[in-house]
Design a protein around this motif. Structure first.
Motif, PDB file in Angstrom:
ATOM      1  N   GLY A  17      51.203  40.080  38.923  1.00  0.00           N
ATOM      2  CA  GLY A  17      52.634  39.832  39.053  1.00  0.00           C
ATOM      3  C   GLY A  17      53.322  39.402  37.785  1.00  0.00           C
ATOM      4  N   LEU A  21      53.466  46.690  36.209  1.00  0.00           N
ATOM      5  CA  LEU A  21      52.563  47.261  37.204  1.00  0.00           C
ATOM      6  C   LEU A  21      51.725  48.359  36.551  1.00  0.00           C
ATOM      7  N   VAL A  84      57.444  35.349  40.586  1.00  0.00           N
ATOM      8  CA  VAL A  84      57.714  36.667  41.169  1.00  0.00           C
ATOM      9  C   VAL A  84      58.996  36.637  41.995  1.00  0.00           C
ATOM     10  N   HIS A 195      53.869  41.450  43.412  1.00  0.00           N
ATOM     11  CA  HIS A 195      54.492  42.007  42.203  1.00  0.00           C
ATOM     12  C   HIS A 195      55.925  42.404  42.529  1.00  0.00           C
TER      13      HIS A 195
END
Length: 218
Positions: A17, A21, A84, A195
Motif C-alpha cells: 500500500g 501497484l 492508505v 492499496h
C-alpha cells in the motif's frame, strides 16, 4: 496534507500500500463484489464525546472502515491503514462522481489512550478542504467496543511480557472494510491487498452497481 506515519525500521519491508501497484488491478465495473454480511451497528463516541450509533455514519454512504490505535508502532499496521485511507480520501476528493457518496471511518480499540479529544487532534492531521468526511470514533465502555469488534470479526490481544504484565501495545490482524450504502460489507482488505488503486476500483464498482440497480427499480 500527506498522511503521517511512523519511522520505518531499518530493513523493514513495507506493505504494498505504500508503493505503486506492481500489477494491473481489474478495471472498475468488470467484476462483482457479492454481499458478505450486514455491517454491525453499535454505540460509539465521536470526537466531541457525543454518544452516537455507528450506523448513523453509514446511512446512504459508501464507507471505508478501519480499526486502529494511534500509538501503533508497526508501520505495516495501523499507520498503513491511515496512510492508505488518506490516499483514498485524496483520490475521492478529486472525483466528482464519488466525492459526495464516500466517507471514511476509523474506530480506535485503545480506549485508555485514544480519548475523543486525542482522536480529534489525530484526525486533524488528515483534514483537507473538499475531502470526503473522515470520522474518528471510540466507545464509552469495553462492552460497547467488544460488541463492535465481535460483529466485525476483529480480535485484539493486549501484549504482555514474560511475567504476564501488560506492556502497553496491542496485537491485531489488520482488516479494513468496504461497506455499501445499505450497510452491507462488500470487501475486507488485509495488508497484502490494502492499496488505494484496488480500493478506488472497488468503490467505483459498487457505486456503479448501486446506480444500475436503482435505475432498474425505477
Amino acid at each position: 496534507m500527506a498522511a503521517p506515519h511512523h519511522e520505518t525500521p531499518q530493513n523493514q519491508i513495507l506493505a504494498p500500500g505504500y508503493a505503486e501497484l506492481t500489477f494491473a488491478a481489474p478495471e472498475a465495473g468488470t467484476y462483482v463484489l457479492p454481499p458478505l454480511w450486514t455491517a454491525k451497528d453499535g454505540a460509539v463516541l465521536d470526537t466531541e464525546g457525543k454518544q452516537r450509533r455507528l450506523h448513523e455514519f453509514m446511512t446512504g454512504k459508501f464507507t471505508l472502515l478501519s480499526f486502529i490505535y494511534t500509538s501503533c508502532s508497526d508501520v505495516n499496521g495501523c499507520p498503513l491503514a491511515s496512510y492508505v485511507l488518506n490516499k483514498v480520501q485524496e483520490r475521492v476528493a478529486g472525483d466528482d462522481a464519488l466525492k459526495d457518496y464516500v466517507q471514511l471511518l476509523s474506530i480506535s480499540f485503545d480506549r485508555m489512550n485514544d480519548s475523543p479529544a486525542h482522536l480529534k487532534t489525530y484526525g486533524a492531521k488528515f483534514s483537507r478542504e473538499a475531502a470526503p468526511d473522515w470520522q474518528f470514533l471510540t466507545t464509552a465502555s469495553d462492552a460497547d467496543l467488544d460488541e463492535i469488534l465481535t460483529g466485525y470479526d476483529q480480535f485484539i490481544i493486549e501484549d504482555v511480557d514474560e511475567a504476564g504484565q501488560k506492556v502497553g501495545t496491542l496485537s491485531h490482524v489488520l482488516r479494513v472494510y468496504l461497506i455499501d450504502h445499505e450497510q452491507v460489507i462488500r470487501n475486507i482488505y488485509s495488508v497484502s491487498f490494502l492499496h488505494p488503486d484496488i480500493i478506488i476500483n472497488d468503490i467505483k464498482t459498487i457505486v456503479a452497481d448501486a446506480t444500475a440497480q436503482s435505475r432498474t427499480e425505477t
